[in-house]
Design an enzyme around this catalytic site. Structure first.
Site, PDB file in Angstrom:
ATOM      1  CB  THR A   1      -0.979   0.023   1.195  1.00  0.00           C
ATOM      2  OG1 THR A   1      -0.288  -0.415   2.366  1.00  0.00           O
ATOM      3  CG2 THR A   1      -2.165  -0.870   0.948  1.00  0.00           C
TER       4      THR A   1
ATOM      5  CG  PHE B   1      -7.355  -5.970  -5.216  1.00  0.00           C
ATOM      6  CD1 PHE B   1      -6.974  -5.080  -6.199  1.00  0.00           C
ATOM      7  CD2 PHE B   1      -6.680  -7.170  -5.118  1.00  0.00           C
ATOM      8  CE1 PHE B   1      -5.942  -5.372  -7.077  1.00  0.00           C
ATOM      9  CE2 PHE B   1      -5.650  -7.491  -5.983  1.00  0.00           C
ATOM     10  CZ  PHE B   1      -5.278  -6.587  -6.957  1.00  0.00           C
TER      11      PHE B   1
ATOM     12  CD  GLN C   1      -1.477 -13.287   2.993  1.00  0.00           C
ATOM     13  OE1 GLN C   1      -1.014 -12.367   3.673  1.00  0.00           O
ATOM     14  NE2 GLN C   1      -2.611 -13.887   3.308  1.00  0.00           N
TER      15      GLN C   1
ATOM     16  CG  HIS D   1      -3.297 -15.407  -2.625  1.00  0.00           C
ATOM     17  ND1 HIS D   1      -3.573 -14.377  -1.761  1.00  0.00           N
ATOM     18  CD2 HIS D   1      -3.589 -16.540  -1.942  1.00  0.00           C
ATOM     19  CE1 HIS D   1      -4.008 -14.869  -0.608  1.00  0.00           C
ATOM     20  NE2 HIS D   1      -4.029 -16.176  -0.685  1.00  0.00           N
TER      21      HIS D   1
ATOM     22  CB  CYS E   1      -0.919 -21.171 -23.971  1.00  0.00           C
ATOM     23  SG  CYS E   1      -2.140 -21.941 -25.052  1.00  0.00           S
TER      24      CYS E   1
ATOM     25  CB  CYS F   1       0.068 -25.457 -26.453  1.00  0.00           C
ATOM     26  SG  CYS F   1       0.893 -23.845 -26.380  1.00  0.00           S
TER      27      CYS F   1
ATOM     28  CB  CYS G   1      -1.863 -23.533 -29.969  1.00  0.00           C
ATOM     29  SG  CYS G   1      -2.419 -23.084 -28.317  1.00  0.00           S
TER      30      CYS G   1
ATOM     31  CG  ASN H   1      -0.458  -5.582   9.765  1.00  0.00           C
ATOM     32  OD1 ASN H   1      -0.314  -5.388   8.561  1.00  0.00           O
ATOM     33  ND2 ASN H   1      -1.636  -5.612  10.345  1.00  0.00           N
TER      34      ASN H   1
ATOM     35  CG  LEU I   1       5.436  -2.905   6.936  1.00  0.00           C
ATOM     36  CD1 LEU I   1       4.803  -3.463   5.669  1.00  0.00           C
ATOM     37  CD2 LEU I   1       6.319  -3.956   7.571  1.00  0.00           C
TER      38      LEU I   1
END
Ligand SMILES: [Zn+2]
Length: 261
Positions: free
Chosen positions: A43, A50, A118, A136, A144, A147, A171, A229, A248
């Site tokens: 951040t 999100f 994460q 994640h 792809c 293939c 492909c 944190n 941090l």
């Protein structure tokens, strides 16, 4: 009250604090350090959370349930690629933070085994970290779906900019970045768990430890755990657990100076 909220601890009531100098001494003394990172490390770089008030889901009205749903993606990949173009345009404007760079230096110095993250923003890789376990997934590699052709980030980005939905040059199959969607298994948890159980010092940075299964990793550690944190964290206090509720980058700027790296 949800089951998760009952295991959130308020760090202000905790006694196990630690200074940057003490953290530096522990890092110097340790031989197998493992770091785990969450959204809070990014951040400060400008990656929008999100789901936060300024998150991409909110400002651009994306529906995460659709954007990151694997069945929806296979049926119609366009919403995901609309989101991806927006996300990559944000990522283009940001740089890894002081803390990302500190972790990359720590690895180069031979003091850090790996980073378990994460985040899907691949800022660790951009900072120079090599041993990154993205539970994640992330946009750093893509493949792809027909293939299996694997592409690096630059090739993926070029294809996303050139077409509404990118397809394989070999492909014509649909291309998907190695981001974990809803309905897909997380990546590298066995490897991450092995690293954590063998570690002799664990750093947990910018994660509130509420997103499972990654949030279960610190409890597997048989070594001191240092949590840095902003805000409450879902990890019980303990004799070998240290909690820092500070910025941090400011904290690790001082740790880096104390370690002279
Ligand atoms: Zn292909």
């Amino acid at each position: 009250m949800s089951p998760l909220s009952s295991c959130i601890y308020n760090k202000t009531s905790m006694q196990s604090r630690i200074t940057p100098q003490e953290c530096a001494q522990m890092l110097i003394a340790a031989e197998r350090v493992v770091a785990m990172t969450g959204a809070g490390i990014s951040t400060a770089a400008g990656v929008p959370d999100f789901r936060g008030p300024k998150g991409l889901y909110v400002t651009r009205r994306y529906d995460p349930e659709t954007v990151f749903d694997i069945d929806a993606f296979l049926h119609d990949p366009e919403p995901f690629y609309d989101f991806t173009r927006d996300f990559l345009s944000v990522v283009d404007t940001i740089e890894p933070t002081v803390t990302h760079q500190f972790l990359a230096r720590l690895e180069r110095e031979g003091e850090l085994r790996c980073v378990v993250t994460q985040n899907i923003d691949f800022l660790h890789q951009r900072a120079g970290s090599e041993n990154v376990i993205s539970v994640h997934g992330d946009y750093w590699t893509s493949r792809c779906l027909r293939c299996g052709l694997e592409s690096d980030f630059q090739a993926f980005k070029d294809r996303v900019e050139a077409a509404t939905v990118p397809h394989c040059p070999d492909c014509d199959g649909l291309i998907k970045p190695d981001v974990v969607f809803f309905g897909e298994a997380v990546k590298g948890m066995d490897q991450a768990a092995a690293e954590v159980t063998e570690a002799d010092l664990m750093l947990v940075l910018g994660s509130s430890l509420t997103v499972y299964p990654a949030a279960s990793l610190p409890a597997m550690a048989r070594c001191p755990v240092i949590v840095v944190n902003r805000g409450p964290v879902g990890l019980a206090p303990g004799p070998d657990r240290f909690f820092v509720d500070e910025d941090l980058d400011e904290f690790f700027q001082t740790v880096g100076a104390a370690m002279k790296i």
